[in-house]
Write an enzyme that holds these catalytic residues in place. Structure first.
Site, PDB file in Angstrom:
ATOM      1  N   GLU A   3     -16.085  -2.629   1.463  1.00  0.00           N
ATOM      2  CA  GLU A   3     -16.697  -2.217   0.184  1.00  0.00           C
ATOM      3  C   GLU A   3     -16.099  -3.026  -0.969  1.00  0.00           C
ATOM      4  O   GLU A   3     -16.824  -3.510  -1.847  1.00  0.00           O
ATOM      5  CB  GLU A   3     -16.476  -0.712  -0.075  1.00  0.00           C
ATOM      6  CG  GLU A   3     -17.250   0.219   0.841  1.00  0.00           C
ATOM      7  CD  GLU A   3     -16.597   0.394   2.207  1.00  0.00           C
ATOM      8  OE1 GLU A   3     -15.477  -0.121   2.423  1.00  0.00           O
ATOM      9  OE2 GLU A   3     -17.203   1.043   3.081  1.00  0.00           O
ATOM     10  N   GLU A  44      -3.000 -13.868   1.295  1.00  0.00           N
ATOM     11  CA  GLU A  44      -3.353 -12.973   2.400  1.00  0.00           C
ATOM     12  C   GLU A  44      -4.784 -13.253   2.841  1.00  0.00           C
ATOM     13  O   GLU A  44      -5.072 -13.409   4.022  1.00  0.00           O
ATOM     14  CB  GLU A  44      -3.223 -11.514   1.952  1.00  0.00           C
ATOM     15  CG  GLU A  44      -3.599 -10.523   3.058  1.00  0.00           C
ATOM     16  CD  GLU A  44      -3.300  -9.076   2.678  1.00  0.00           C
ATOM     17  OE1 GLU A  44      -3.321  -8.748   1.475  1.00  0.00           O
ATOM     18  OE2 GLU A  44      -3.042  -8.283   3.588  1.00  0.00           O
ATOM     19  N   SER A  66       0.825  -1.222   0.000  1.00  0.00           N
ATOM     20  CA  SER A  66       0.000   0.000   0.000  1.00  0.00           C
ATOM     21  C   SER A  66       0.851   1.260   0.000  1.00  0.00           C
ATOM     22  O   SER A  66       1.934   1.292   0.579  1.00  0.00           O
ATOM     23  CB  SER A  66      -0.899   0.032   1.238  1.00  0.00           C
ATOM     24  OG  SER A  66      -1.691  -1.104   1.300  1.00  0.00           O
TER      25      SER A  66
HETATM   26  C1  LIG Z   1      -4.463  -2.489  10.491  1.00  0.00           C
HETATM   27  C2  LIG Z   1      -4.014  -2.410   9.071  1.00  0.00           C
HETATM   28  C3  LIG Z   1      -2.875  -3.070   8.663  1.00  0.00           C
HETATM   29  C4  LIG Z   1      -2.429  -2.975   7.338  1.00  0.00           C
HETATM   30  N1  LIG Z   1      -1.263  -3.614   6.991  1.00  0.00           N
HETATM   31  C5  LIG Z   1      -0.774  -3.460   5.730  1.00  0.00           C
HETATM   32  C6  LIG Z   1       0.502  -4.014   5.382  1.00  0.00           C
HETATM   33  O1  LIG Z   1       1.189  -4.643   6.189  1.00  0.00           O
HETATM   34  N2  LIG Z   1       0.982  -3.814   4.131  1.00  0.00           N
HETATM   35  C7  LIG Z   1       0.269  -3.121   3.190  1.00  0.00           C
HETATM   36  O2  LIG Z   1       0.750  -3.019   2.074  1.00  0.00           O
HETATM   37  N3  LIG Z   1      -0.950  -2.575   3.499  1.00  0.00           N
HETATM   38  C8  LIG Z   1      -1.476  -2.722   4.749  1.00  0.00           C
HETATM   39  N4  LIG Z   1      -2.688  -2.151   5.086  1.00  0.00           N
HETATM   40  C9  LIG Z   1      -3.360  -1.322   4.098  1.00  0.00           C
HETATM   41  C10 LIG Z   1      -4.662  -1.869   3.565  1.00  0.00           C
HETATM   42  O3  LIG Z   1      -4.434  -2.916   2.666  1.00  0.00           O
HETATM   43  C11 LIG Z   1      -5.374  -0.676   2.907  1.00  0.00           C
HETATM   44  O4  LIG Z   1      -5.681   0.237   3.935  1.00  0.00           O
HETATM   45  C12 LIG Z   1      -6.642  -1.103   2.220  1.00  0.00           C
HETATM   46  O5  LIG Z   1      -6.353  -1.879   1.088  1.00  0.00           O
HETATM   47  C13 LIG Z   1      -7.471   0.133   1.771  1.00  0.00           C
HETATM   48  O6  LIG Z   1      -6.696   1.035   1.070  1.00  0.00           O
HETATM   49  P1  LIG Z   1      -6.669   2.587   1.469  1.00  0.00           P
HETATM   50  O7  LIG Z   1      -6.443   2.686   2.946  1.00  0.00           O
HETATM   51  O8  LIG Z   1      -5.710   3.262   0.572  1.00  0.00           O
HETATM   52  O9  LIG Z   1      -8.136   3.106   1.181  1.00  0.00           O
HETATM   53  P2  LIG Z   1      -8.726   3.498  -0.235  1.00  0.00           P
HETATM   54  O10 LIG Z   1      -8.443   2.435  -1.226  1.00  0.00           O
HETATM   55  O11 LIG Z   1      -8.308   4.881  -0.569  1.00  0.00           O
HETATM   56  O12 LIG Z   1     -10.270   3.486   0.091  1.00  0.00           O
HETATM   57  C14 LIG Z   1     -10.948   4.561   0.758  1.00  0.00           C
HETATM   58  C15 LIG Z   1     -12.421   4.206   0.845  1.00  0.00           C
HETATM   59  O13 LIG Z   1     -12.984   4.090  -0.483  1.00  0.00           O
HETATM   60  C16 LIG Z   1     -13.575   2.814  -0.664  1.00  0.00           C
HETATM   61  N5  LIG Z   1     -13.340   2.351  -2.050  1.00  0.00           N
HETATM   62  C17 LIG Z   1     -12.164   2.361  -2.729  1.00  0.00           C
HETATM   63  N6  LIG Z   1     -12.328   1.830  -3.954  1.00  0.00           N
HETATM   64  C18 LIG Z   1     -13.638   1.470  -4.053  1.00  0.00           C
HETATM   65  C19 LIG Z   1     -14.434   0.845  -5.084  1.00  0.00           C
HETATM   66  N7  LIG Z   1     -13.897   0.501  -6.268  1.00  0.00           N
HETATM   67  N8  LIG Z   1     -15.735   0.603  -4.815  1.00  0.00           N
HETATM   68  C20 LIG Z   1     -16.301   0.954  -3.620  1.00  0.00           C
HETATM   69  N9  LIG Z   1     -15.591   1.548  -2.600  1.00  0.00           N
HETATM   70  C21 LIG Z   1     -14.294   1.793  -2.815  1.00  0.00           C
HETATM   71  C22 LIG Z   1     -12.856   1.912   0.336  1.00  0.00           C
HETATM   72  O14 LIG Z   1     -13.635   0.770   0.680  1.00  0.00           O
HETATM   73  C23 LIG Z   1     -12.655   2.848   1.511  1.00  0.00           C
HETATM   74  O15 LIG Z   1     -13.822   2.921   2.293  1.00  0.00           O
HETATM   75  C24 LIG Z   1      -3.170  -2.227   6.395  1.00  0.00           C
HETATM   76  C25 LIG Z   1      -4.334  -1.558   6.794  1.00  0.00           C
HETATM   77  C26 LIG Z   1      -4.749  -1.634   8.116  1.00  0.00           C
HETATM   78  C27 LIG Z   1      -5.999  -0.888   8.522  1.00  0.00           C
END
Ligand SMILES: Cc1cc2nc3c(=O)[nH]c(=O)nc-3n(C[C@H](O)[C@H](O)[C@H](O)COP(=O)(O)OP(=O)(O)OC[C@H]3O[C@@H](n4cnc5c(N)ncnc54)[C@H](O)[C@@H]3O)c2cc1C
Length: 417
Positions: free
Chosen positions: A386, A256, A141
């Site tokens: 989502e 994963e 991410s």
């Molecule tokens: C506790 C924790 C541990 C994590 N550990 C890791 C890790 O070790 N390594 C790593 O790489 N990542 C990690 N992550 C990251 C995690 O994979 C991302 O937070 C997650 O994939 C969401 O991406 P984002 O936070 O960028 O949100 P975004 O993708 O920006 O999403 C924001 C909002 O928009 C919604 N959204 C986005 N696209 C769509 C769509 N097409 N349709 C409908 N809704 C949508 C999402 O559901 C969300 O509500 C971790 C996250 C958490 C909370």
């Protein structure tokens, strides 16, 4: 364990062997206390054991039981899916961590290396994962790329036998303890986003890697920002072909989901196992259980818990009979995460003022508040609710696919946040 498939002779024998192993490494009284339902005796055995999660990772890792599906020559059992299921059932029953601190190494990096790595990479990286000697993290991410991971911007540019990497990753769980990172970077910006990615093994101690902890609302720093500035990665640490990083990353992502399915991602339970039966600890948190409204809500949670367990049981019986993980994984992940949020919120609400302000020595109140706050992450980590609903809609219900506005466009021309 209420819901369980009847063991075949082969499974019963494997289960008995695993129990014998547990009996030989766990402190006296641990298993007997759980089998007898004696919480006080279990707590005493646990206290006496001075539980050490790192040592446990090594103990389990040395036997093959930590990764039964891995080939025997790399520390596994060359086994079948049902063995993993049996091991998980037994670990859960005896309140032991299902994987341990190297969750991402065992569950994600290992299977990816087994599928895409060279012989030399398998030799080099797999065994230290199981022993817990080398911890792994996942550098996927980025601030602008989470759900739409393939849009990521971290660049890797070739320089002789090395790659020079620049960019920023975020939410990198346990990066502060990791020796290696699974890194996906963009090696060709002029092709569509999925086609210009390459997968690397990044030394987290290399010059130019900076790990900055991110403090969560629980007060702990489980994950980090990772800055990569002119980090040099030898080409021999590339996993898969140049430009084939998305296919390699999909192996990691599929593993994963399979790894996280049914796990509570609370680090305490990943590393330390459950101290108490989760339903009993939930009940212990609820005062005024004679109040009819409270009773009605508790009953509703109980019904949902049963539904959840039956769904998990259906998934596990399908896996025991050799089926690949099906849509129950996504359904369970969504349900579990949202159920946890509602349940922990109810516990805090029912706790009244004592749930938000407590005496320093009131560990139970602190744990209740921690669970409530940690449960927020459940609907984001490992794929948001989502996104999983989109997948269920497309792959289970057969609804139209989510719109892809940038399909076929070179990455360098697409709009990004
Ligand atoms: C506790 C924790 C541990 C994590 N550990 C890791 C890790 O070790 N390594 C790593 O790489 N990542 C990690 N992550 C990251 C995690 O994979 C991302 O937070 C997650 O994939 C969401 O991406 P984002 O936070 O960028 O949100 P975004 O993708 O920006 O999403 C924001 C909002 O928009 C919604 N959204 C986005 N696209 C769509 C769509 N097409 N349709 C409908 N809704 C949508 C999402 O559901 C969300 O509500 C971790 C996250 C958490 C909370």
């Amino acid at each position: 364990m209420k819901w369980r498939v009847e063991d075949t002779e082969e499974r019963a024998e494997f289960r008995a062997g695993f129990r014998d192993f547990l009996g030989s490494v766990l402190p006296a009284g641990w298993m007997a206390a759980i089998d007898a339902g004696d919480e006080d005796a279990f707590e005493a055995a646990r206290e006496a054991a001075q539980w050490n999660p790192l040592a446990w990772t090594g103990t389990l890792g040395a036997t093959g039981f930590a990764a039964p599906l891995w080939p025997r020559e790399y520390g596994g059992l060359s086994g079948e899916t049902w063995m993993q299921q049996v091991i998980r059932e037994e670990l859960r029953h005896y309140r032991l961590p299902l994987i341990g601190i190297n969750l991402l190494g065992v569950g994600l990096a290992g299977p990816t290396i087994i599928e895409h790595g060279t012989e030399a990479q398998k030799e080099r990286y797999l065994k230290p994962i199981l022993s817990g000697g080398e911890i792994w993290c996942q550098l996927f991410s980025e601030p602008g790329s989470g759900s739409d991971l393939a849009s990521l911007s971290t660049r890797a540019v070739r320089d002789g036998d090395e790659w020079v990497v620049n960019g920023q990753k975020v939410w990198t769980t346990i990066a502060q303890f990791a020796k290696w990172g699974m890194l996906v970077a963009r090696t060709d910006p002029e092709v569509p986003k999925h086609e210009g990615l390459t997968y690397f093994i990044c030394d987290m101690h290399a010059p130019g890697v900076e790990v900055r902890p991110l403090k969560q609302l629980t007060g702990t720093a489980e994950f980090n920002e990772v800055y990569l500035s002119d980090v040099r990665i030898p080409d021999e640490r590339r996993l898969g072909d140049v430009g084939d990083g998305w296919r390699v990353a999909r192996t990691t992502l599929m593993n994963e989901r399979a790894t996280l399915a049914g796990l509570s991602l609370d680090p305490a339970s990943i590393m330390g196992g459950a101290r108490k039966d989760p339903w009993q600890s939930f009940l212990a948190d609820i005062p005024h259980t004679s109040d009819p409204v409270v009773r009605q809500q508790v009953a509703q949670f109980y019904i949902e818990q049963e539904v959840k367990e039956i769904t998990a049981f259906r998934a596990s019986s399908a896996r025991l009979s050799g089926a690949a993980p099906g849509p129950e994984g996504s359904v369970n992940k969504v349900f579990n995460a949202e159920y946890n949020q509602r349940r922990t919120e109810f516990a805090v609400t029912a706790g009244g003022p004592g749930a938000v302000a407590w005496a320093p020595e009131d560990n139970a109140a602190e744990a209740r508040a921690h669970s409530f706050l940690r449960a927020r992450a459940g609907t984001i980590e490992g794929g948001t609710s989502e996104i999983l609903r989109n997948q269920i809609a497309e792959r289970v219900l057969g609804l139209p696919r989510d719109v892809e506005v940038d399909k076929g466009q070179p990455w360098s021309e697409i709009l990004r946040n």
